[in-house]
Design a protein around this motif. Structure first.
Motif, short mmCIF file in Angstrom:
data_model
loop_
_atom_site.label_atom_id
_atom_site.label_comp_id
_atom_site.label_asym_id
_atom_site.label_seq_id
_atom_site.Cartn_x
_atom_site.Cartn_y
_atom_site.Cartn_z
N VAL B 120 0.83 -1.21 0.00
CA VAL B 120 0.00 0.00 0.00
C VAL B 120 0.86 1.26 0.00
CG1 VAL B 120 -1.97 -1.10 1.10
CG2 VAL B 120 -0.24 0.02 2.51
N ARG B 140 -5.19 2.92 5.03
CA ARG B 140 -4.34 1.90 4.42
C ARG B 140 -3.71 1.02 5.49
NH1 ARG B 140 -3.08 6.22 0.75
NH2 ARG B 140 -3.40 5.60 -1.41
N GLU B 174 -6.58 0.36 -5.10
CA GLU B 174 -5.62 -0.49 -4.39
C GLU B 174 -6.27 -1.75 -3.86
OE1 GLU B 174 -3.29 1.61 -1.42
OE2 GLU B 174 -2.83 3.05 -3.01
N ARG B 177 -6.62 -4.33 -6.52
CA ARG B 177 -5.34 -5.00 -6.78
C ARG B 177 -5.06 -6.03 -5.69
NH1 ARG B 177 -0.54 -3.18 -5.55
NH2 ARG B 177 -1.34 -1.17 -4.86
#
Lengths: 265, 270
Positions: B120, B140, B174, B177
């Motif tokens: 991250v 994150r 993110e 992913r």
């Protein structure tokens, strides 16, 4: 580049000034006002000694005064230390079990409402002369703020953390020592700061009620011999001791809990 | 992987009982990403808490990997709207918190924690304290903390809703992913149609109180998806339009009017 580093160094200087310069400036102007008042109105030093009279009184017997200060300081520190440790422990027990809390908290509040000054002579009856009753009075006077602040810290864990801990199915002990106790530390320090100021008062009250050693005794004895400058010197030493102890606790807090200042407004 | 069978949940309050969920049936496959979307107060969070084992259903049953959920499990992790990072712990120590709470060996998982932070983009921040990070960075870290125990199921309760629009998009990208990499079965509760369409294999639309499944929409758009120009623009906009209609539709408005006469329906006000 140089402009930004210039403004940064200016802001650093400004921060330093407001941290150390402002308190010094405040104390110096108060001293100046005091000194001016005593000289302009020609006040007799028996009535209100000037700062210069106090310096003279201190210079006459510095060793004696410092020795007595040390006596008061040790009483204060020992009493405060015991109060801090036992206050923490009792607050932890009280918050751990609502049964114990309900059974003992009213009693604790009632005990705290007893005027400590009134039991100072009693402590002499029970414990005799020397430092024992003085340390005990310090302990009694600064125990309660530590208990109350620790309890409020331990019971103010944010709901977010509670839910997180539950979702991790963490054991009670782990949550207590890894989440609740660290979260309570800033509150505990609030209690310690109140307690250390009260501790000095406790030591002096005990010494005044049973004078033998310490700055409280110096005040009593100087009153008996009409030595006002000496009494004021003892008061100034007490004030200095109080300020120093208070800021030592503040420094420890800043060192241990840098996050606490950052997350509060 | 997750089986929700005839689940209802009623809360007892001082003013009487509130029915949050009624007869919800849902089957979620291994590695699937399901978004749950609905108006405020439609029982989305209740559904998530039921799966997490934080509360138990009034009727019905939740099964994970074939076993009924009674209490929080270590292979199920949860991420909240607020990052809930401990302010006195460094970023790395926050990520390792679940490991310590489980009583596992820290040294065995430190490497994985660093790897997650790397994923991250927070490698350089691992020894910082949370207050030194922006809101997006904090969330994150919370994501890394939710992933440290290698959960089979990841439950996310509006995790990006407290962030600004651009950060939300960035984090959703993110998450896509990371989900492709780690393949944890995910339930993602959201208010945002965009996020749901970007991330989910299926979008579950809940109706207003009591929460019932109104419709389940398949999002058959190949990954990786993106918020910007996409080759599947037509499919994306048709699904977004469907979801808009479902969430703001006439029937709900009539209910709202009946419930609060003289007031504009919530959908029209906003």
């Amino acid at each position: 580049m140089s402009v930004s580093s210039d403004t940064r160094s200016i802001s650093v200087i400004r921060a330093r000034f407001s941290a150390a310069g402002l308190p010094t400036l405040g104390a110096a102007s108060a001293l100046l006002a005091w000194w001016t008042a005593t000289t302009v109105f020609n006040v007799s030093s028996f009535f209100l000694p000037s700062p210069a009279d106090i310096m003279t009184a201190f210079r006459k017997q510095p060793e004696y005064l410092l020795r007595e200060s040390w006596v008061t300081m040790t009483e204060t520190l020992i009493g405060f230390g015991i109060a801090a440790a036992s206050g923490l422990l009792i607050a932890m027990v009280l918050t751990a079990s609502s049964v114990i809390q309900r059974a003992t908290l009213p009693l604790l509040v009632a005990l705290n409402s007893i005027p400590k000054v009134a039991i100072a002579p009693l402590l002499v009856v029970w414990m005799g002369f020397g430092q024992g009753p003085k340390i005990t009075l310090v302990l009694l006077i600064c125990f309660f703020p530590v208990v109350v602040s620790t309890m409020s810290g331990l019971t103010s864990t944010p709901a977010d953390f509670g839910e997180l801990a539950r979702s991790l199915s963490a054991s009670w002990w782990r949550v207590y020592f890894k989440v609740r106790l660290p979260w309570a530390l800033p509150q505990i320090f609030v209690g310690l700061k109140v307690a250390i100021s009260l501790a000095v008062i406790g030591a002096v009250v005990a010494e005044i009620s049973n004078p033998d050693r310490g700055l409280g005794s110096v005040i009593v004895l100087s009153g008996q011999s009409f030595d006002t400058p000496l009494a004021f010197t003892a008061l100034v030493l007490l004030a200095l001791m109080s300020v120093m102890l208070f800021y030592v606790i503040c420094a420890v807090e800043r060192l241990l809990l840098p996050w606490a200042r950052a997350i509060s407004a | 992987m997750i089986k929700i069978v005839g689940v209802s949940r009623t809360f007892q309050t001082r003013k009487g009982s509130v029915e949050a969920l009624r007869n919800v049936d849902l089957d979620i496959g291994d590695g699937e990403f399901v978004a749950v979307i609905g108006r405020s107060g439609c029982g989305k969070s209740t559904l998530l808490r039921l799966v997490a084992g934080l509360i138990s259903p009034t009727a019905g049953e939740v099964l994970i990997g074939g076993t009924p959920v009674g209490k929080p499990r270590r292979d199920v992790s949860m991420m909240f709207q607020q990052p809930a990072l401990l302010p006195w712990r460094s970023v790395l120590d926050n990520v390792l918190l679940p490991i310590e709470m489980f009583g596992w060996r820290r040294s065995r998982h430190a490497e994985r924690a660093r790897h997650l932070l790397d994923m991250v983009g927070l490698t350089d921040f691992q020894s910082r304290l949370p207050h030194e990070l922006s809101g997006g960075m904090q969330q994150r870290v919370a994501l890394c903390r939710a992933l440290i125990q290698q959960p089979r199921v990841l439950l996310m309760d509006e995790p990006f809703s407290a962030l600004d629009a651009l950060t939300r998009e960035e984090l959703a990208g993110e998450l896509q992913r990371i989900h492709t990499d780690l393949k944890a079965t995910t339930i993602f509760v959201t208010h945002s149609i965009q996020e749901a369409v970007l991330l989910a294999d299926r979008v579950v639309v809940l109706s207003a109180r009591p929460g019932r499944i109104r419709k389940i929409i398949d999002v058959a758009i190949p990954r990786p998806r993106s918020f910007s120009r996409s080759t599947h623009l037509a499919e994306v906009s048709s699904i977004v339009a469907d979801l808009h209609e479902l969430l703001l539709d006439i029937e709900d408005n009539r209910d709202a009017l009946a419930a609060a006469p003289g007031r504009a329906p919530a959908g029209l006000r906003s």
